[in-house]
Design a protein around this motif. Structure first.
Motif, PDB file in Angstrom:
ATOM      1  N   MET A   1       0.734  -1.285   0.008  1.00  0.00           N
ATOM      2  CA  MET A   1      -0.038   0.002   0.001  1.00  0.00           C
ATOM      3  C   MET A   1       0.901   1.110  -0.096  1.00  0.00           C
ATOM      4  SD  MET A   1      -3.140  -0.730   0.005  1.00  0.00           S
ATOM      5  CE  MET A   1      -3.766   0.660   0.707  1.00  0.00           C
ATOM      6  N   PHE A   2       0.406   2.391  -0.578  1.00  0.00           N
ATOM      7  CA  PHE A   2       1.115   3.531  -0.799  1.00  0.00           C
ATOM      8  C   PHE A   2       0.531   4.368   0.289  1.00  0.00           C
ATOM      9  CE2 PHE A   2       1.257   2.060  -5.072  1.00  0.00           C
ATOM     10  CZ  PHE A   2       2.288   2.604  -5.602  1.00  0.00           C
ATOM     11  N   LYS A   3       1.650   5.311   0.899  1.00  0.00           N
ATOM     12  CA  LYS A   3       1.355   6.106   1.977  1.00  0.00           C
ATOM     13  C   LYS A   3       0.669   7.344   1.612  1.00  0.00           C
ATOM     14  CE  LYS A   3       5.648   4.627   4.425  1.00  0.00           C
ATOM     15  NZ  LYS A   3       6.953   5.292   5.045  1.00  0.00           N
ATOM     16  N   LYS A   4       0.167   8.010   2.549  1.00  0.00           N
ATOM     17  CA  LYS A   4      -0.755   8.885   2.290  1.00  0.00           C
ATOM     18  C   LYS A   4      -0.019  10.199   1.627  1.00  0.00           C
ATOM     19  CE  LYS A   4      -4.356   8.473   5.584  1.00  0.00           C
ATOM     20  NZ  LYS A   4      -5.011   9.033   6.713  1.00  0.00           N
ATOM     21  N   LYS A   5       1.344  10.401   2.126  1.00  0.00           N
ATOM     22  CA  LYS A   5       2.412  11.441   1.402  1.00  0.00           C
ATOM     23  C   LYS A   5       2.642  11.017  -0.090  1.00  0.00           C
ATOM     24  CE  LYS A   5       7.020  13.202   2.006  1.00  0.00           C
ATOM     25  NZ  LYS A   5       8.296  13.256   2.540  1.00  0.00           N
ATOM     26  N   GLU A   6       2.753   9.831  -0.464  1.00  0.00           N
ATOM     27  CA  GLU A   6       2.950   9.440  -1.642  1.00  0.00           C
ATOM     28  C   GLU A   6       1.867   9.696  -2.729  1.00  0.00           C
ATOM     29  OE1 GLU A   6       3.791   5.354  -0.836  1.00  0.00           O
ATOM     30  OE2 GLU A   6       6.258   5.960  -1.564  1.00  0.00           O
ATOM     31  N   ILE A   7       0.577   9.459  -2.091  1.00  0.00           N
ATOM     32  CA  ILE A   7      -0.754  10.018  -2.923  1.00  0.00           C
ATOM     33  C   ILE A   7      -0.780  11.454  -3.150  1.00  0.00           C
ATOM     34  CG2 ILE A   7      -3.214   9.916  -2.676  1.00  0.00           C
ATOM     35  CD1 ILE A   7      -3.026   7.010  -1.015  1.00  0.00           C
ATOM     36  N   LEU A   8      -0.398  12.130  -2.066  1.00  0.00           N
ATOM     37  CA  LEU A   8      -0.414  13.417  -2.281  1.00  0.00           C
ATOM     38  C   LEU A   8       0.308  14.074  -3.142  1.00  0.00           C
ATOM     39  CD1 LEU A   8      -1.154  14.768   1.622  1.00  0.00           C
ATOM     40  CD2 LEU A   8      -2.773  14.840  -0.287  1.00  0.00           C
ATOM     41  N   ILE A   9       1.595  13.631  -3.106  1.00  0.00           N
ATOM     42  CA  ILE A   9       2.823  13.838  -4.114  1.00  0.00           C
ATOM     43  C   ILE A   9       2.355  13.482  -5.494  1.00  0.00           C
ATOM     44  CG2 ILE A   9       5.179  13.382  -4.804  1.00  0.00           C
ATOM     45  CD1 ILE A   9       6.023  13.004  -2.115  1.00  0.00           C
ATOM     46  N   THR A  10       1.765  12.416  -5.864  1.00  0.00           N
ATOM     47  CA  THR A  10       1.144  12.133  -7.217  1.00  0.00           C
ATOM     48  C   THR A  10       0.017  13.330  -7.509  1.00  0.00           C
ATOM     49  OG1 THR A  10       1.763   9.671  -6.712  1.00  0.00           O
ATOM     50  CG2 THR A  10       0.305  10.229  -8.265  1.00  0.00           C
ATOM     51  N   ALA A  11      -0.814  13.320  -6.520  1.00  0.00           N
ATOM     52  CA  ALA A  11      -1.807  14.398  -6.860  1.00  0.00           C
ATOM     53  C   ALA A  11      -1.141  15.743  -7.255  1.00  0.00           C
ATOM     54  CB  ALA A  11      -2.875  14.347  -5.589  1.00  0.00           C
TER      55      ALA A  11
ATOM     56  N   SER B   1      -5.244   1.997  -7.058  1.00  0.00           N
ATOM     57  CA  SER B   1      -5.996   2.531  -6.027  1.00  0.00           C
ATOM     58  C   SER B   1      -5.173   3.906  -5.964  1.00  0.00           C
ATOM     59  CB  SER B   1      -5.811   1.681  -4.717  1.00  0.00           C
ATOM     60  OG  SER B   1      -6.250   2.600  -3.734  1.00  0.00           O
ATOM     61  N   MET B   2      -4.014   4.101  -5.754  1.00  0.00           N
ATOM     62  CA  MET B   2      -3.193   5.158  -5.605  1.00  0.00           C
ATOM     63  C   MET B   2      -3.605   6.436  -6.724  1.00  0.00           C
ATOM     64  SD  MET B   2      -0.182   7.146  -6.128  1.00  0.00           S
ATOM     65  CE  MET B   2       1.221   6.238  -6.462  1.00  0.00           C
ATOM     66  N   ILE B   3      -3.421   5.714  -7.885  1.00  0.00           N
ATOM     67  CA  ILE B   3      -3.576   6.648  -9.157  1.00  0.00           C
ATOM     68  C   ILE B   3      -5.045   7.278  -8.925  1.00  0.00           C
ATOM     69  CG2 ILE B   3      -3.739   7.059 -11.725  1.00  0.00           C
ATOM     70  CD1 ILE B   3      -1.599   4.776 -11.701  1.00  0.00           C
ATOM     71  N   ARG B   4      -5.928   6.389  -8.643  1.00  0.00           N
ATOM     72  CA  ARG B   4      -7.398   6.910  -8.747  1.00  0.00           C
ATOM     73  C   ARG B   4      -7.653   7.927  -7.317  1.00  0.00           C
ATOM     74  NH1 ARG B   4     -11.151   1.732  -8.675  1.00  0.00           N
ATOM     75  NH2 ARG B   4     -12.711   3.284  -8.402  1.00  0.00           N
ATOM     76  N   LYS B   5      -6.813   7.713  -6.376  1.00  0.00           N
ATOM     77  CA  LYS B   5      -7.127   8.731  -5.205  1.00  0.00           C
ATOM     78  C   LYS B   5      -6.305  10.013  -5.432  1.00  0.00           C
ATOM     79  CE  LYS B   5      -7.275   5.068  -1.275  1.00  0.00           C
ATOM     80  NZ  LYS B   5      -6.630   4.371  -0.378  1.00  0.00           N
ATOM     81  N   ALA B   6      -5.113  10.006  -6.017  1.00  0.00           N
ATOM     82  CA  ALA B   6      -4.494  11.200  -6.546  1.00  0.00           C
ATOM     83  C   ALA B   6      -5.223  11.747  -7.640  1.00  0.00           C
ATOM     84  CB  ALA B   6      -2.978  10.593  -6.982  1.00  0.00           C
ATOM     85  N   GLY B   7      -5.687  11.215  -8.476  1.00  0.00           N
ATOM     86  CA  GLY B   7      -6.801  11.863  -9.398  1.00  0.00           C
ATOM     87  C   GLY B   7      -7.786  12.486  -8.790  1.00  0.00           C
ATOM     88  N   TRP B   8      -8.700  11.770  -7.989  1.00  0.00           N
ATOM     89  CA  TRP B   8      -9.741  12.456  -7.437  1.00  0.00           C
ATOM     90  C   TRP B   8      -9.276  13.903  -6.669  1.00  0.00           C
ATOM     91  CZ3 TRP B   8     -14.534  12.112  -8.703  1.00  0.00           C
ATOM     92  CH2 TRP B   8     -14.884  10.925  -9.186  1.00  0.00           C
ATOM     93  N   ILE B   9      -8.183  13.982  -5.962  1.00  0.00           N
ATOM     94  CA  ILE B   9      -7.594  15.013  -5.163  1.00  0.00           C
ATOM     95  C   ILE B   9      -7.156  16.280  -6.055  1.00  0.00           C
ATOM     96  CG2 ILE B   9      -5.611  15.956  -3.774  1.00  0.00           C
ATOM     97  CD1 ILE B   9      -5.724  13.169  -2.393  1.00  0.00           C
ATOM     98  N   ALA B  10      -6.533  15.951  -7.233  1.00  0.00           N
ATOM     99  CA  ALA B  10      -6.227  16.555  -8.321  1.00  0.00           C
ATOM    100  C   ALA B  10      -7.398  17.448  -8.891  1.00  0.00           C
ATOM    101  CB  ALA B  10      -5.422  16.151  -9.380  1.00  0.00           C
ATOM    102  N   GLY B  11      -8.308  16.527  -9.093  1.00  0.00           N
ATOM    103  CA  GLY B  11      -9.743  16.907  -9.583  1.00  0.00           C
ATOM    104  C   GLY B  11     -10.402  17.998  -8.986  1.00  0.00           C
ATOM    105  N   LEU B  12     -10.471  17.604  -7.785  1.00  0.00           N
ATOM    106  CA  LEU B  12     -11.326  18.618  -6.949  1.00  0.00           C
ATOM    107  C   LEU B  12     -10.523  19.907  -6.834  1.00  0.00           C
ATOM    108  CD1 LEU B  12     -13.274  19.173  -4.537  1.00  0.00           C
ATOM    109  CD2 LEU B  12     -11.861  18.308  -2.822  1.00  0.00           C
ATOM    110  N   ALA B  13      -8.965  20.031  -6.564  1.00  0.00           N
ATOM    111  CA  ALA B  13      -8.378  21.265  -6.753  1.00  0.00           C
ATOM    112  C   ALA B  13      -8.354  22.130  -8.043  1.00  0.00           C
ATOM    113  CB  ALA B  13      -6.882  21.045  -6.597  1.00  0.00           C
TER     114      ALA B  13
END
Length: 424
Positions: free
Chosen positions: A1-11, A217-229
């Protein structure tokens, strides 16, 4: 599993790759012209400039491949032609537009310099960076995006609290469809199918032991964060443009309005700072486009370095020749190509998002062919010299909104799937 920090960096990386010149200059004038219909155009704009690109990232999360994979179910030949057109459009239109935006926002207000000089120096430097593959751009990108976002939030916040919520009447006939078509000009759907592959490659290189599901899962989460921004920035800029309808002349340009908003909110120093940041952000985008296009040609020519160099030269020369024109003119010139390639891109994104049982090769081919055929009227209507008589294509649903491809593509998708189920 990817850490929250890595998801945010990808976003953050996704947001940086999406957020370019068009994302900055288009929303304020759209809101300015929309007036009291600003919310409707915001929904339309975000549909084509945020939702579809987000789905493109989700499709990449599913495919975990390259741009070539988006059309492979139609045919390898189609996929190659589609990829070629995507890169050709990118290097001929949004790439040069970055030089034009740089000239109008960062050069013209302060120095009496010809656009020829700006575009020549600009793309001369782009070529040097593309050939040397400098890592400075990556560092600059990480620093630039937070700074631009921070300044934009200040501009949006100060504007919203400084002006009364008194909107002028709209001069847009069809606010929703106009918002959708203006969203085409961000090139973000095209960007999604291109930059998504870059993200996939980066993740694969850094996390070789990660499973397919973890990466998805990581790409999808990062994508949703970037999309919201993106949505929050777009809505804020459109609202800001709508609020200042009485503070700017009716014929104000996109770059003049953005600069004016920054100047009113942050003063001269803030406006200069924003201009510099926008110029460098545009430059990193141009280098990315030329480099990405050269990489694509190189991969099709047995990894020939000569092919890479020649493509970088051609991309830079096109940038000089087209980048000397003003932003408004480039946007007008870009419309016909977008009216044709954007629907195809949107359909390929959607087909790659749906479950496999609904997206067979037969469905891909039928829906894509239908989209191509029904995009032709919109393409013709976008060229003044070729515009047919209004009644010629009036029988096509939504044709008056330049969305004549949408319902036929949906109908073909449903009918082909029903046919497959009945044939079993």
């Amino acid at each position: 599993m990817f850490k929250k920090k890595e998801i945010l960096i990808t976003a953050f990386a996704l947001f940086s790759l999406f957020f370019g010149a068009g994302n900055l200059i288009l929303p304020p004038l759209l809101g300015f012209n929309a007036g009291n219909q600003w919310l409707i155009v915001t929904i339309g704009f975000c549909l084509s400039a945020m939702v579809i690109p987000l789905l493109g990232i989700l499709a990449h999360a599913k495919l975990q491949g390259t741009l070539m994979d988006f059309g492979k179910k139609v045919s390898p030949t189609f996929s190659l032609i589609f990829s070629f057109f995507i890169y050709a459009i990118a290097v001929a239109l949004p790439g040069p537009r970055t030089a034009s935006v740089t000239h109008e926002m960062a050069i013209q207000p302060y120095w009496d310099i010809s656009p020829w000089v700006t575009s020549s120096i600009y793309f001369g430097l782009v070529f040097i960076f593309a050939i040397n593959r400098s890592r400075i751009l990556g560092v600059l990108g990480k620093l630039l995006t937070p700074a631009i976002i921070l300044i934009l939030l200040f501009v949006i916040g100060i504007t919203i609290f400084s002006f009364p919520f008194d909107f002028g009447t709209t001069n847009i006939t069809n606010p929703f469809s106009n918002g959708i078509l203006e969203g085409y000009q961000t090139f973000d759907a095209i960007g999604a199918v291109v930059v998504g592959g870059v993200i996939i490659i980066s993740i694969n290189l850094k996390h070789t032991d990660a499973s397919y599901e973890d990466k998805r899962s990581m790409i999808r989460k990062a994508g949703w964060i970037a999309g919201l921004a993106l949505f929050l920035i777009y809505m804020g800029l459109i609202l800001s443009g709508a609020l200042v309808h009485s503070a700017f002349p009716e014929d104000t340009t996109r770059t003049a309005l953005l600069s004016g908003l920054a100047k009113q909110s942050l003063g001269n120093v803030g406006n200069i700072f924003l201009s510099i940041l926008v110029a460098i952000a545009c430059f990193t985008t141009a280098v990315g486009i030329v480099t990405g296009t050269a990489d694509f040609v190189k991969s099709r020519c047995n990894d020939s370095q000569l092919a890479y160099t020649l493509t970088a030269i051609i991309g830079s020369v096109l940038g000089i020749l087209i980048g000397k024109f003003d932003v408004g003119y480039i946007i007008i010139v870009a419309l016909p190509s977008l009216m044709f390639i954007y629907p195809i891109t949107v359909i390929l994104i959607l087909l790659n998002v749906v479950p496999e049982k609904w997206g067979s090769s037969f469905v891909f081919r039928a829906v894509t062919l239908t989209t191509i055929l029904f995009s032709i009227p919109d393409f013709l209507n976008s060229i003044p010299a070729l515009t047919p008589k209004p009644e010629t294509f009036s029988w096509i649903p939504l044709q008056e909104y330049s969305l004549g491809w949408a319902l036929p593509a949906l109908a073909t998708f449903i009918l082909t799937n029903v046919f497959i189920r009945l044939s079993r």
